[in-house]
Motif scaffolding. Structure first.
Motif, PDB file in Angstrom:
ATOM      1  N   GLY A 165      -2.753   2.919  20.805  1.00  0.00           N
ATOM      2  CA  GLY A 165      -3.142   2.828  19.392  1.00  0.00           C
ATOM      3  C   GLY A 165      -2.251   1.844  18.659  1.00  0.00           C
ATOM      4  N   ASP A 203      -0.957   9.849  12.134  1.00  0.00           N
ATOM      5  CA  ASP A 203      -2.060  10.725  11.711  1.00  0.00           C
ATOM      6  C   ASP A 203      -2.586  11.624  12.828  1.00  0.00           C
ATOM      7  OD1 ASP A 203      -1.875   9.525   9.252  1.00  0.00           O
ATOM      8  OD2 ASP A 203      -3.898   8.673   9.248  1.00  0.00           O
ATOM      9  N   ALA A 235      -2.571  10.914   6.630  1.00  0.00           N
ATOM     10  CA  ALA A 235      -1.407  10.900   5.728  1.00  0.00           C
ATOM     11  C   ALA A 235      -1.223   9.485   5.187  1.00  0.00           C
ATOM     12  CB  ALA A 235      -0.176  11.415   6.468  1.00  0.00           C
ATOM     13  N   THR A 236      -0.034   8.912   5.348  1.00  0.00           N
ATOM     14  CA  THR A 236       0.208   7.576   4.767  1.00  0.00           C
ATOM     15  C   THR A 236       0.783   6.630   5.820  1.00  0.00           C
ATOM     16  OG1 THR A 236       2.469   8.076   4.096  1.00  0.00           O
ATOM     17  CG2 THR A 236       0.734   8.563   2.493  1.00  0.00           C
ATOM     18  N   VAL A 237       0.721   5.336   5.477  1.00  0.00           N
ATOM     19  CA  VAL A 237       1.230   4.294   6.365  1.00  0.00           C
ATOM     20  C   VAL A 237       2.719   4.539   6.644  1.00  0.00           C
ATOM     21  CG1 VAL A 237       1.742   1.825   6.475  1.00  0.00           C
ATOM     22  CG2 VAL A 237      -0.459   2.602   5.563  1.00  0.00           C
ATOM     23  N   VAL A 294       0.786  -1.249   0.000  1.00  0.00           N
ATOM     24  CA  VAL A 294       0.000   0.000   0.000  1.00  0.00           C
ATOM     25  C   VAL A 294       0.813   1.292   0.000  1.00  0.00           C
ATOM     26  CG1 VAL A 294      -1.960  -1.155   1.124  1.00  0.00           C
ATOM     27  CG2 VAL A 294      -0.343   0.137   2.523  1.00  0.00           C
ATOM     28  N   ILE A 354      -8.187   4.118  25.906  1.00  0.00           N
ATOM     29  CA  ILE A 354      -7.399   5.044  26.733  1.00  0.00           C
ATOM     30  C   ILE A 354      -8.057   6.428  26.653  1.00  0.00           C
ATOM     31  CG2 ILE A 354      -5.107   6.057  27.138  1.00  0.00           C
ATOM     32  CD1 ILE A 354      -5.407   2.988  27.751  1.00  0.00           C
ATOM     33  N   ARG A 403      -7.216  -5.201  -1.316  1.00  0.00           N
ATOM     34  CA  ARG A 403      -5.938  -4.471  -1.461  1.00  0.00           C
ATOM     35  C   ARG A 403      -4.921  -4.929  -0.443  1.00  0.00           C
ATOM     36  NH1 ARG A 403      -4.358   0.844  -1.319  1.00  0.00           N
ATOM     37  NH2 ARG A 403      -6.115   1.735  -0.172  1.00  0.00           N
ATOM     38  N   PRO A 451      -0.126   1.617  12.270  1.00  0.00           N
ATOM     39  CA  PRO A 451       1.269   1.531  11.827  1.00  0.00           C
ATOM     40  C   PRO A 451       2.239   2.339  12.688  1.00  0.00           C
ATOM     41  CG  PRO A 451      -0.172   2.116   9.984  1.00  0.00           C
ATOM     42  CD  PRO A 451      -1.043   1.983  11.184  1.00  0.00           C
ATOM     43  N   ALA A 452       1.815   3.513  13.191  1.00  0.00           N
ATOM     44  CA  ALA A 452       2.725   4.321  14.020  1.00  0.00           C
ATOM     45  C   ALA A 452       3.017   3.581  15.321  1.00  0.00           C
ATOM     46  CB  ALA A 452       2.107   5.687  14.301  1.00  0.00           C
ATOM     47  N   GLU A 487      -5.106  -0.906  22.594  1.00  0.00           N
ATOM     48  CA  GLU A 487      -5.873  -0.640  21.378  1.00  0.00           C
ATOM     49  C   GLU A 487      -7.357  -0.662  21.704  1.00  0.00           C
ATOM     50  OE1 GLU A 487      -5.672   0.194  18.076  1.00  0.00           O
ATOM     51  OE2 GLU A 487      -7.838  -0.097  18.130  1.00  0.00           O
ATOM     52  N   LEU A 488      -8.091   0.355  21.194  1.00  0.00           N
ATOM     53  CA  LEU A 488      -9.511   0.421  21.573  1.00  0.00           C
ATOM     54  C   LEU A 488     -10.378  -0.590  20.841  1.00  0.00           C
ATOM     55  CD1 LEU A 488     -11.564   2.032  19.436  1.00  0.00           C
ATOM     56  CD2 LEU A 488     -10.552   4.025  20.437  1.00  0.00           C
ATOM     57  N   GLY A 509      -5.176  -0.912  13.310  1.00  0.00           N
ATOM     58  CA  GLY A 509      -5.653   0.416  12.902  1.00  0.00           C
ATOM     59  C   GLY A 509      -6.301   0.355  11.525  1.00  0.00           C
ATOM     60  N   VAL A 510      -6.023   1.367  10.714  1.00  0.00           N
ATOM     61  CA  VAL A 510      -6.629   1.455   9.378  1.00  0.00           C
ATOM     62  C   VAL A 510      -6.291   0.222   8.530  1.00  0.00           C
ATOM     63  CG1 VAL A 510      -6.582   2.759   7.214  1.00  0.00           C
ATOM     64  CG2 VAL A 510      -6.694   3.975   9.377  1.00  0.00           C
ATOM     65  N   THR A 558      -2.879   7.492  17.905  1.00  0.00           N
ATOM     66  CA  THR A 558      -4.308   7.159  17.857  1.00  0.00           C
ATOM     67  C   THR A 558      -4.987   7.538  16.535  1.00  0.00           C
ATOM     68  OG1 THR A 558      -4.617   9.163  19.157  1.00  0.00           O
ATOM     69  CG2 THR A 558      -4.748   7.099  20.342  1.00  0.00           C
ATOM     70  N   ASP A 576     -11.382   3.066  -2.448  1.00  0.00           N
ATOM     71  CA  ASP A 576     -11.662   1.833  -1.695  1.00  0.00           C
ATOM     72  C   ASP A 576     -13.161   1.661  -1.478  1.00  0.00           C
ATOM     73  OD1 ASP A 576      -9.026   1.126  -1.511  1.00  0.00           O
ATOM     74  OD2 ASP A 576      -8.729   1.845   0.528  1.00  0.00           O
TER      75      ASP A 576
HETATM   76  P1  FAD Z   1      -4.316   4.455  12.534  1.00  0.00           P
HETATM   77  O1  FAD Z   1      -3.990   3.492  11.475  1.00  0.00           O
HETATM   78  O2  FAD Z   1      -5.582   5.224  12.419  1.00  0.00           O
HETATM   79  O3  FAD Z   1      -4.302   3.678  13.922  1.00  0.00           O
HETATM   80  C1  FAD Z   1      -4.697   4.324  15.115  1.00  0.00           C
HETATM   81  C2  FAD Z   1      -5.157   3.270  16.109  1.00  0.00           C
HETATM   82  O4  FAD Z   1      -5.386   3.889  17.369  1.00  0.00           O
HETATM   83  C3  FAD Z   1      -6.472   2.617  15.699  1.00  0.00           C
HETATM   84  O5  FAD Z   1      -6.341   1.212  15.778  1.00  0.00           O
HETATM   85  C4  FAD Z   1      -7.471   3.162  16.722  1.00  0.00           C
HETATM   86  O6  FAD Z   1      -8.524   2.226  16.991  1.00  0.00           O
HETATM   87  C5  FAD Z   1      -6.572   3.350  17.935  1.00  0.00           C
HETATM   88  N1  FAD Z   1      -7.086   4.321  18.914  1.00  0.00           N
HETATM   89  C6  FAD Z   1      -7.662   5.520  18.665  1.00  0.00           C
HETATM   90  N2  FAD Z   1      -7.995   6.118  19.832  1.00  0.00           N
HETATM   91  C7  FAD Z   1      -7.617   5.271  20.834  1.00  0.00           C
HETATM   92  C8  FAD Z   1      -7.721   5.323  22.252  1.00  0.00           C
HETATM   93  N3  FAD Z   1      -8.273   6.373  22.875  1.00  0.00           N
HETATM   94  N4  FAD Z   1      -7.246   4.270  22.961  1.00  0.00           N
HETATM   95  C9  FAD Z   1      -6.678   3.192  22.342  1.00  0.00           C
HETATM   96  N5  FAD Z   1      -6.570   3.104  21.000  1.00  0.00           N
HETATM   97  C10 FAD Z   1      -7.030   4.134  20.250  1.00  0.00           C
HETATM   98  N6  FAD Z   1      -2.014   5.035   3.349  1.00  0.00           N
HETATM   99  C11 FAD Z   1      -1.110   4.540   2.471  1.00  0.00           C
HETATM  100  O7  FAD Z   1       0.088   4.712   2.665  1.00  0.00           O
HETATM  101  N7  FAD Z   1      -1.510   3.829   1.380  1.00  0.00           N
HETATM  102  C12 FAD Z   1      -2.808   3.544   1.149  1.00  0.00           C
HETATM  103  O8  FAD Z   1      -3.124   2.899   0.164  1.00  0.00           O
HETATM  104  C13 FAD Z   1      -3.780   4.016   2.073  1.00  0.00           C
HETATM  105  N8  FAD Z   1      -5.089   3.724   1.910  1.00  0.00           N
HETATM  106  C14 FAD Z   1      -5.980   4.099   2.861  1.00  0.00           C
HETATM  107  C15 FAD Z   1      -7.302   3.688   2.747  1.00  0.00           C
HETATM  108  C16 FAD Z   1      -8.213   4.013   3.721  1.00  0.00           C
HETATM  109  C17 FAD Z   1      -9.622   3.523   3.593  1.00  0.00           C
HETATM  110  C18 FAD Z   1      -7.824   4.828   4.822  1.00  0.00           C
HETATM  111  C19 FAD Z   1      -8.821   5.235   5.889  1.00  0.00           C
HETATM  112  C20 FAD Z   1      -6.518   5.267   4.941  1.00  0.00           C
HETATM  113  C21 FAD Z   1      -5.582   4.895   3.979  1.00  0.00           C
HETATM  114  N9  FAD Z   1      -4.242   5.253   4.077  1.00  0.00           N
HETATM  115  C22 FAD Z   1      -3.332   4.783   3.184  1.00  0.00           C
HETATM  116  C23 FAD Z   1      -3.771   6.101   5.208  1.00  0.00           C
HETATM  117  C24 FAD Z   1      -3.097   5.251   6.292  1.00  0.00           C
HETATM  118  O9  FAD Z   1      -3.822   4.074   6.517  1.00  0.00           O
HETATM  119  C25 FAD Z   1      -2.927   6.065   7.565  1.00  0.00           C
HETATM  120  O10 FAD Z   1      -2.175   7.217   7.256  1.00  0.00           O
HETATM  121  C26 FAD Z   1      -2.207   5.246   8.656  1.00  0.00           C
HETATM  122  O11 FAD Z   1      -2.931   4.091   8.985  1.00  0.00           O
HETATM  123  C27 FAD Z   1      -1.993   6.105   9.913  1.00  0.00           C
HETATM  124  O12 FAD Z   1      -1.436   5.293  10.908  1.00  0.00           O
HETATM  125  P2  FAD Z   1      -1.618   5.638  12.467  1.00  0.00           P
HETATM  126  O13 FAD Z   1      -0.908   4.562  13.190  1.00  0.00           O
HETATM  127  O14 FAD Z   1      -1.222   7.056  12.699  1.00  0.00           O
HETATM  128  O15 FAD Z   1      -3.195   5.581  12.731  1.00  0.00           O
END
Ligand code: FAD
Length: 461
Positions: A145, A432, A438-440, A90, A211, A185, A148-149, A168-169, A175-176, A232, A292
């Motif tokens: 959370g 994010d 933003a991106t993974v 991705v 949290i 995909r 990916p981060a 993780e909630l 996450g995403v 998160t 998607d």
């Molecule tokens: P997230 O992936 O959002 O993970 C955050 C986690 O924190 C979640 O599991 C959430 O449940 C948890 N959380 C939130 N609040 C709390 C709390 N209070 N307590 C405990 N846990 C909590 N990026 C790409 O690079 N390529 C792609 O093709 C792409 N396609 C995408 C398609 C879709 C449909 C979406 C929505 C996004 C897409 N992205 C893509 C963007 C990418 O997925 C995100 O930028 C990335 O997942 C951000 O990672 P993150 O770890 O910051 O947050």
């Protein structure tokens, strides 16, 4: 002689895949991977490494593929990236490592993402490879959370010998990657495999932990943990703010994709999450999330799936590959069009969308030409389902429940871009929740930088 074009990857034919949730690209065979790897020039200055937010030794892993040392190739990848099967599928490589490949411009760039995916998939069929883990430091880290981060911080801190607990909630980690990006995909078994590898390294993941409600960040810090990372994400859907948005049949992309992917609505009645799209599904937006959603609607049985986007094709923010796949599958594009009202029947069910045609005016703050409504151009599109995919805001729970945490005007956490340090000592953030959607790989890059800074904080204390 260099092969000018990338070695093609086999795919499910478009007329078959539009009716199933199986993965679209089918991956390289070892022979195809070696053929593609041989296109790499092994440049001494390696611009691709600088183009990768997590700094993978790209020429290093590709050289091992050329020599058919696939076990060594995956070991090189795993040194810098805990999620290579995900990133190989991705990541927007065209704007990152592949965008700066020396071959790009004259020929196709090396297909770095496809090679990364090949190595990760090869590992799945062979002995798993784990990075070395330093002796226990006695320090304990809480990661909030499991996107990916957070997963990147967890892996990086565990490797340095710290005890890591991820909160993780949702009822699954990822996450995403788990609840947003569709199975066709990014198969969920592949995400789970990479999460399992982190658990094998000793990372503890606790699910169903909200949290900000079950415990606060301050309670984690005052209790068992020496440092906290907040990852998160940006999971709060944005809406259009037009009349009729609460009619039955109007979904946020977040709900639509979560029901389908995480709650497995596409396997109804085997899984008991219902979803109904009817004859004509319309998705509003032009990014990856919109692609998607519209492709998911098609697979859920819509006869027609239409994207409505207010700018022109040139401004579509989705990856080119995703737009190409969507078109191949028969997704229709209503460009330079904006919804102004959702119209319901007497039972409160959506039946049509009132739209207005747009034209492009002067560039706005984002540098893209601003869409301007054309007076008197209103028209209606019949629709049984609408999915709104116009962006997400920061997940609000942690910002609301953590006093002294500095936020910007959009409600995102303010963190040092180099270290992820927030306004609270010992509390770091990235992904994010800091940058907005933003991106993974950017989320993973932020996680990697934060882990380095957290390690320094814990060991220099
Ligand atoms: P997230 O992936 O959002 O993970 C955050 C986690 O924190 C979640 O599991 C959430 O449940 C948890 N959380 C939130 N609040 C709390 C709390 N209070 N307590 C405990 N846990 C909590 N990026 C790409 O690079 N390529 C792609 O093709 C792409 N396609 C995408 C398609 C879709 C449909 C979406 C929505 C996004 C897409 N992205 C893509 C963007 C990418 O997925 C995100 O930028 C990335 O997942 C951000 O990672 P993150 O770890 O910051 O947050």
């Amino acid at each position: 002689m260099i092969q000018e074009q990338q070695t093609p990857m086999r795919e499910q034919p478009a007329d078959e895949r539009r009716h199933n949730f199986d993965e679209v690209p089918l991956g390289y065979s070892p022979e195809e991977a070696v053929q593609e790897a041989e296109r790499c020039l092994q440049c001494a200055h390696a611009p691709c490494v600088k183009g990768c937010p997590v700094g993978i030794d790209i020429p290093g892993f590709i050289e091992h593929i050329v020599n058919r040392e696939f076990d060594k190739a995956i070991a090189v990848l795993k040194k810098d990236n805990a999620l290579p099967a995900v990133c190989g599928r991705v990541c927007p490589q065209e704007n990152q490592c592949q965008g700066v490949c020396t071959l790009a411009g004259r020929f196709d760039p090396v297909a770095i993402g496809r090679l990364e995916r090949f190595c990760a998939d090869w590992e799945a069929d062979h002995e798993a490879c784990y990075p070395d883990i330093e002796p226990d430091t006695g320090k304990r880290i809480a990661v909030v959370g499991a996107g990916p981060a957070g997963l990147t911080v967890a892996g990086e801190m565990r490797r340095r010998g710290h005890a890591v607990t991820v909160f993780e909630l949702l009822h699954v980690a990822g996450g995403v990657l788990m609840y947003g990006i569709p199975e066709f995909r990014l198969p969920k078994a592949i995400v789970q495999r990479e999460i399992n590898a982190l658990c094998e390294m000793g990372v503890s993941i606790k699910v169903n932990q909200v949290i900000g409600r079950t415990q606060t960040v301050q309670e984690l810090l005052d209790g068992d943990y020496d440092a906290v990372f907040i990852g998160t994400g940006a999971g709060l859907p944005r809406f259009l703010g037009v009349p009729g948005e609460s009619l039955n049949g109007v979904f946020s992309a977040n709900e639509f994709l979560t029901r389908t992917n995480l709650m497995k609505a596409y396997l109804f009645p085997e899984y008991d999450t219902p979803i109904k799209v009817g004859e004509r599904a319309v998705t509003v937006g032009g990014g990856n999330v919109a692609m998607d959603s519209s492709r998911t609607a098609l697979r859920l049985g819509a006869k027609e799936s239409i994207i409505v986007y207010r700018r022109s094709e040139a401004e579509l923010p989705a990856r080119g590959e995703e737009v190409h796949h969507a078109k191949e599958e028969g997704i229709q594009f209503q460009l330079l069009t904006n919804p102004i009202e959702f119209i319901g029947d007497e039972n409160g069910n959506l039946k049509a969308i009132r739209c207005i045609r747009m034209e492009l005016g002067e560039p706005d703050d984002s540098g893209r030409r601003r869409p301007v409504p054309i007076e008197g151009s209103e028209f209606e599109i019949e629709a049984t389902t609408v999915v709104i995919a116009v962006g997400n805001g920061p997940h609000p729970l942690i910002p609301q429940s953590t006093p002294n945490l500095d936020l910007n005007r959009w409600g995102s956490i303010v963190a040092d871009p180099e270290t992820g340090l927030t306004s609270i000592r010992g509390v770091y953030a990235g992904g994010d929740i800091v940058t907005g959607a933003a991106t993974v790989i950017e989320a993973m890059g932020a996680g990697k930088r934060a882990a380095q800074a957290m390690h320094a904080f814990l060991t220099e204390e």
